[in-house]
Design an enzyme around this catalytic site. Sequence first.
Site, PDB file in Angstrom:
ATOM      1  N   ASP A 144      48.567   8.172 -42.680  1.00 47.20           N
ATOM      2  CA  ASP A 144      47.600   9.111 -43.246  1.00 47.20           C
ATOM      3  C   ASP A 144      47.908   9.297 -44.732  1.00 47.20           C
ATOM      4  OD1 ASP A 144      46.239  11.371 -44.094  1.00 47.20           O
ATOM      5  OD2 ASP A 144      46.715  12.541 -42.311  1.00 47.20           O
ATOM      6  N   ASN A 147      32.416  10.683 -52.463  1.00 49.26           N
ATOM      7  CA  ASN A 147      31.009  10.325 -52.687  1.00 49.26           C
ATOM      8  C   ASN A 147      30.610  10.930 -54.024  1.00 49.26           C
ATOM      9  OD1 ASN A 147      29.755  13.026 -52.304  1.00 49.26           O
ATOM     10  ND2 ASN A 147      30.670  12.788 -50.281  1.00 49.26           N
ATOM     11  N   ASP A 159      38.178  11.663 -47.587  1.00 45.10           N
ATOM     12  CA  ASP A 159      37.708  12.763 -48.427  1.00 45.10           C
ATOM     13  C   ASP A 159      37.927  14.112 -47.726  1.00 45.10           C
ATOM     14  OD1 ASP A 159      36.509  13.876 -50.625  1.00 45.10           O
ATOM     15  OD2 ASP A 159      34.463  13.252 -50.113  1.00 45.10           O
ATOM     16  N   VAL A 215      33.068   5.203 -43.376  1.00 41.94           N
ATOM     17  CA  VAL A 215      31.683   5.677 -43.341  1.00 41.94           C
ATOM     18  C   VAL A 215      30.744   4.716 -44.082  1.00 41.94           C
ATOM     19  CG1 VAL A 215      30.155   7.559 -44.087  1.00 41.94           C
ATOM     20  CG2 VAL A 215      32.405   8.092 -43.142  1.00 41.94           C
ATOM     21  N   TYR A 216      31.213   4.092 -45.160  1.00 39.21           N
ATOM     22  CA  TYR A 216      30.352   3.227 -45.975  1.00 39.21           C
ATOM     23  C   TYR A 216      30.224   1.803 -45.428  1.00 39.21           C
ATOM     24  CZ  TYR A 216      29.623   6.790 -49.591  1.00 39.21           C
ATOM     25  OH  TYR A 216      29.247   7.923 -50.281  1.00 39.21           O
TER      26      TYR A 216
HETATM   27  N1  AR6 Z   1      44.380   8.220 -44.473  1.00 40.77           N
HETATM   28  C1  AR6 Z   1      44.180   6.903 -44.727  1.00 40.77           C
HETATM   29  N2  AR6 Z   1      43.075   6.240 -44.401  1.00 40.77           N
HETATM   30  C2  AR6 Z   1      42.097   6.943 -43.787  1.00 40.77           C
HETATM   31  C3  AR6 Z   1      42.201   8.328 -43.505  1.00 40.77           C
HETATM   32  C4  AR6 Z   1      43.406   8.973 -43.870  1.00 40.77           C
HETATM   33  N3  AR6 Z   1      43.606  10.273 -43.654  1.00 40.77           N
HETATM   34  N4  AR6 Z   1      41.048   8.733 -42.894  1.00 40.77           N
HETATM   35  C5  AR6 Z   1      40.249   7.644 -42.792  1.00 40.77           C
HETATM   36  N5  AR6 Z   1      40.883   6.555 -43.329  1.00 40.77           N
HETATM   37  P1  AR6 Z   1      36.180   6.670 -45.388  1.00 40.77           P
HETATM   38  P2  AR6 Z   1      34.352   5.328 -47.261  1.00 40.77           P
HETATM   39  C6  AR6 Z   1      40.398   5.165 -43.483  1.00 40.77           C
HETATM   40  O1  AR6 Z   1      35.098   6.866 -44.406  1.00 40.77           O
HETATM   41  O2  AR6 Z   1      34.047   4.270 -46.271  1.00 40.77           O
HETATM   42  C7  AR6 Z   1      33.239  10.418 -46.793  1.00 40.77           C
HETATM   43  O3  AR6 Z   1      32.391  11.246 -46.051  1.00 40.77           O
HETATM   44  C8  AR6 Z   1      39.199   4.759 -42.683  1.00 40.77           C
HETATM   45  O4  AR6 Z   1      39.598   4.305 -41.396  1.00 40.77           O
HETATM   46  O5  AR6 Z   1      37.126   7.780 -45.632  1.00 40.77           O
HETATM   47  O6  AR6 Z   1      34.618   4.936 -48.683  1.00 40.77           O
HETATM   48  C9  AR6 Z   1      33.003  10.542 -48.284  1.00 40.77           C
HETATM   49  O7  AR6 Z   1      32.661  11.847 -48.665  1.00 40.77           O
HETATM   50  C10 AR6 Z   1      38.639   3.618 -43.541  1.00 40.77           C
HETATM   51  O8  AR6 Z   1      39.303   2.383 -43.262  1.00 40.77           O
HETATM   52  O9  AR6 Z   1      35.598   6.271 -46.838  1.00 40.77           O
HETATM   53  C11 AR6 Z   1      31.880   9.578 -48.524  1.00 40.77           C
HETATM   54  O10 AR6 Z   1      30.638  10.178 -48.231  1.00 40.77           O
HETATM   55  C12 AR6 Z   1      38.980   4.021 -44.959  1.00 40.77           C
HETATM   56  O11 AR6 Z   1      39.986   5.029 -44.840  1.00 40.77           O
HETATM   57  C13 AR6 Z   1      32.165   8.476 -47.544  1.00 40.77           C
HETATM   58  O12 AR6 Z   1      32.925   9.063 -46.500  1.00 40.77           O
HETATM   59  C14 AR6 Z   1      37.827   4.591 -45.755  1.00 40.77           C
HETATM   60  O13 AR6 Z   1      36.986   5.383 -44.914  1.00 40.77           O
HETATM   61  C15 AR6 Z   1      32.995   7.373 -48.141  1.00 40.77           C
HETATM   62  O14 AR6 Z   1      33.101   6.315 -47.213  1.00 40.77           O
END
Ligand code: AR6
Length: 170
Positions: free
Chosen positions: A10, A24, A34, A125-126
């Site tokens: 994490d 975002n 985030d 999410v993206y």
């Molecule tokens: N530590 C490390 N990696 C993580 C964690 C964590 N605590 N939580 C998730 N991941 P994402 P994006 C991983 O969705 O795709 C948000 O709502 C996850 O499994 O966090 O850039 C923002 O506000 C994935 O592999 O970011 C934007 O609206 C990676 O981190 C949107 O999501 C990125 O997942 C951004 O989407």
Amino acid sequence: MTRIALVLGDITGEEADAVVNAANSSLLGGGGVDGAIHRRGGPEILQACRALRASHYGKGLPTGRAVATTAGLLPARWVIHTVGPVWSREEDRSALLASCYRESLRVADELGARTVAFPAISTGVYGWPMDDGARIAVETVRAASTAVEEVRFVLFDEAAYGAFAERVDP
Ligand code: AR6
């Protein structure tokens, strides 16, 4: 040369000079990394983001750009917020994803950060495919001219870790 390290875990627990947030453009928080950063880092980060919106980013932080705030209660000095592109099958947005890594390192250099922890930007999410997200992340960091000594990719699960390991040490 910037050292690249891989960590399974994490990102909010990382002790680094700067931790990168997959934000975002609103800079007002969300899910995934985030949400976790704002939860654990406390309200000081959101307050700083609101101030940045008011002073510089009324229309939002553009995709591919990066900006720093306090890290609040996190064990880091700064959070660098960057906005990854949403994956598209029709359009190649790789340059924007590469820009997130490059711009975050540029901001890290401005701050004087020597260790920077990155999540796998856009791969949650993206919707960016993990293998390609890992390729762009590792290639871009390797090609960057930066004073950052260590980039740590903090991967949330084994699949992400494996994809990055394949790129770092094929
Ligand atoms: N530590 C490390 N990696 C993580 C964690 C964590 N605590 N939580 C998730 N991941 P994402 P994006 C991983 O969705 O795709 C948000 O709502 C996850 O499994 O966090 O850039 C923002 O506000 C994935 O592999 O970011 C934007 O609206 C990676 O981190 C949107 O999501 C990125 O997942 C951004 O989407």
